[in-house]
Write a protein that holds these residues in place. Sequence first.
Motif, mmCIF file in Angstrom:
data_model
loop_
_atom_site.group_PDB
_atom_site.id
_atom_site.type_symbol
_atom_site.label_atom_id
_atom_site.label_comp_id
_atom_site.label_asym_id
_atom_site.label_seq_id
_atom_site.Cartn_x
_atom_site.Cartn_y
_atom_site.Cartn_z
ATOM 1 N N GLU A 191 0.830 -1.205 0.000
ATOM 2 C CA GLU A 191 0.000 0.000 0.000
ATOM 3 C C GLU A 191 0.870 1.263 0.000
ATOM 4 O O GLU A 191 0.574 2.238 -0.677
ATOM 5 N N LYS A 192 1.951 1.229 0.796
ATOM 6 C CA LYS A 192 2.855 2.380 0.856
ATOM 7 C C LYS A 192 3.469 2.649 -0.513
ATOM 8 O O LYS A 192 3.560 3.796 -0.962
ATOM 9 N N LYS A 193 3.853 1.579 -1.202
ATOM 10 C CA LYS A 193 4.416 1.741 -2.553
ATOM 11 C C LYS A 193 3.384 2.335 -3.502
ATOM 12 O O LYS A 193 3.699 3.197 -4.329
ATOM 13 N N SER A 194 2.130 1.877 -3.392
ATOM 14 C CA SER A 194 1.067 2.389 -4.254
ATOM 15 C C SER A 194 0.859 3.884 -4.027
ATOM 16 O O SER A 194 0.683 4.652 -4.977
ATOM 17 N N PRO A 224 -4.980 2.905 5.840
ATOM 18 C CA PRO A 224 -4.446 3.982 6.688
ATOM 19 C C PRO A 224 -3.276 4.652 5.977
ATOM 20 O O PRO A 224 -2.484 3.989 5.309
ATOM 21 N N LEU A 225 -3.185 5.955 6.102
ATOM 22 C CA LEU A 225 -2.083 6.681 5.463
ATOM 23 C C LEU A 225 -0.806 6.505 6.278
ATOM 24 O O LEU A 225 -0.838 6.602 7.505
ATOM 25 N N PRO A 226 0.328 6.253 5.619
ATOM 26 C CA PRO A 226 1.609 6.229 6.348
ATOM 27 C C PRO A 226 1.861 7.594 6.986
ATOM 28 O O PRO A 226 1.578 8.633 6.377
ATOM 29 N N SER A 227 2.379 7.600 8.196
ATOM 30 C CA SER A 227 2.564 8.851 8.943
ATOM 31 C C SER A 227 3.379 9.884 8.171
ATOM 32 O O SER A 227 3.093 11.081 8.223
ATOM 33 N N MET A 228 4.397 9.402 7.433
ATOM 34 C CA MET A 228 5.294 10.335 6.738
ATOM 35 C C MET A 228 4.595 11.090 5.602
ATOM 36 O O MET A 228 5.068 12.145 5.176
ATOM 37 N N TYR A 229 3.459 10.572 5.119
ATOM 38 C CA TYR A 229 2.755 11.215 4.016
ATOM 39 C C TYR A 229 1.414 11.811 4.430
ATOM 40 O O TYR A 229 0.751 12.453 3.624
ATOM 41 N N ARG A 230 1.015 11.600 5.672
ATOM 42 C CA ARG A 230 -0.343 11.993 6.086
ATOM 43 C C ARG A 230 -0.591 13.491 5.917
ATOM 44 O O ARG A 230 -1.605 13.903 5.345
ATOM 45 N N ALA A 231 0.308 14.326 6.419
ATOM 46 C CA ALA A 231 0.092 15.776 6.351
ATOM 47 C C ALA A 231 -0.023 16.244 4.896
ATOM 48 O O ALA A 231 -0.884 17.070 4.572
ATOM 49 N N LEU A 232 0.831 15.727 4.022
ATOM 50 C CA LEU A 232 0.784 16.106 2.608
ATOM 51 C C LEU A 232 -0.552 15.715 1.981
ATOM 52 O O LEU A 232 -1.203 16.538 1.318
ATOM 53 N N VAL A 233 -0.976 14.465 2.198
ATOM 54 C CA VAL A 233 -2.238 13.998 1.603
ATOM 55 C C VAL A 233 -3.414 14.795 2.164
ATOM 56 O O VAL A 233 -4.297 15.219 1.416
ATOM 57 N N TRP A 234 -3.418 15.022 3.469
ATOM 58 C CA TRP A 234 -4.506 15.808 4.060
ATOM 59 C C TRP A 234 -4.550 17.210 3.469
ATOM 60 O O TRP A 234 -5.634 17.732 3.181
#
Length: 293
Positions: free
Chosen positions: A24-27, A50-60
Motif C-alpha cells: 500500500e505504501k508503494k502504491s 491507513p495513510l503512512p505517517s510520513m505522508y499523512r500531512a501532505l495527503v490531508w
Amino acid sequence: MTEDSQRNFRSVYYEKVGFRGVEEKKSLEILLKDDHLDVEKLCTFSQRFPLPSMYRALVWKVLLGILPPHHESHAKVMRYRKDQYSDVLHALKVIRFVSDATPQVEVYLRMYQLESGKLPRSPSFPLEPEDEVFLAIAKAMEEMVEDCVDCYWIIRCFVNQLNTKYRDFLPQLPKAFEQYLNLEDSRLLSHLKTCSAVSKLPYDLWFKRCFAGCLPESSLQRVWDKIVSGSCKILVFVAVEILLTFKIKVMALNSAEKITNFLENIPQDSSDAIVSKAIDLWHKHCGTPVHSA
C-alpha cells in the motif's frame, strides 16, 4: 500467475513477516510522484487504507484544498499560506488578543475566529460550544502535525469541512448509530433503552469533536483519514465498536449517568483494536464509500 494474484501473494507474505502495508505504501508513493496529483485516487486510497505517517500531512493538505493538485505549485502556495498565518498572528498580537505566552491551541482558535469574523470583543469573553469543539480538535491535531503553519491550516480546513460538507449529516449520526448497533447487538441496544441512556450518550464527544479527547492521537488519525477523504459515517462505526468492545462493562451498569461517564473515559489501551474493528465494520455495511458522507 496473474498480476493481481501475484500482488495478493506478496501482500499476504509481507503481512506474515511483519511488513503489513508495504504494498500500500508503494502504491501511495506512485500516486504522489505524479506531476498532477489525482485527488479522487488519493481519496480512494485514504478510504481503503491507513495513510503512512510520513505522508499523512501532505495527503490531508491536498484533500482539504490547502495545496493544489499541481506539484510545481506546492512551494509557492505554502509560502502564501505561511505569510497569511504570520499576518493574522501579528494582527492578534497588535490588538493584544494573544501573546508569546498564549497556549498554541488558543492561538489557533483566535486566528480562526479573526479570519471567520467571529472574534469576540474581548479575550475574556466565555467560549462558545463551537469554540470548545475547535479547541478539542486543535489539541488532538497538534499531536499529529509538527509544523505550526501546517497544523493551523489543517485544523481550519478540517473544521470548515465539518461545518459545511458534513453540516447536514452530523445531526443524523445518533440515529444511524442506533440503527447499526441494533444490527450488531440488539440486546445491548435494549439495555441502553431500558436505562434511558440512548439520548444521553456522549454524541458531542463522538460526532461533533470526532472523538478528539476520547481516543489517543495514534488511533484517532486513522479515523480522521476517512473524514478528510470523504466520509463522516466512520464516526458511527467507531461509536458502535466502542459499545461492542465494552459490552460486558456497559451491561453491568444500570444508569444512564454511569454509562455515559464510562463511555466518556474509555480505557486507552484498546483504542487501536477498536478503530481497526470499526473500519472493518464500516466496510462491511458501507463498502468503500468515496466522496460520500
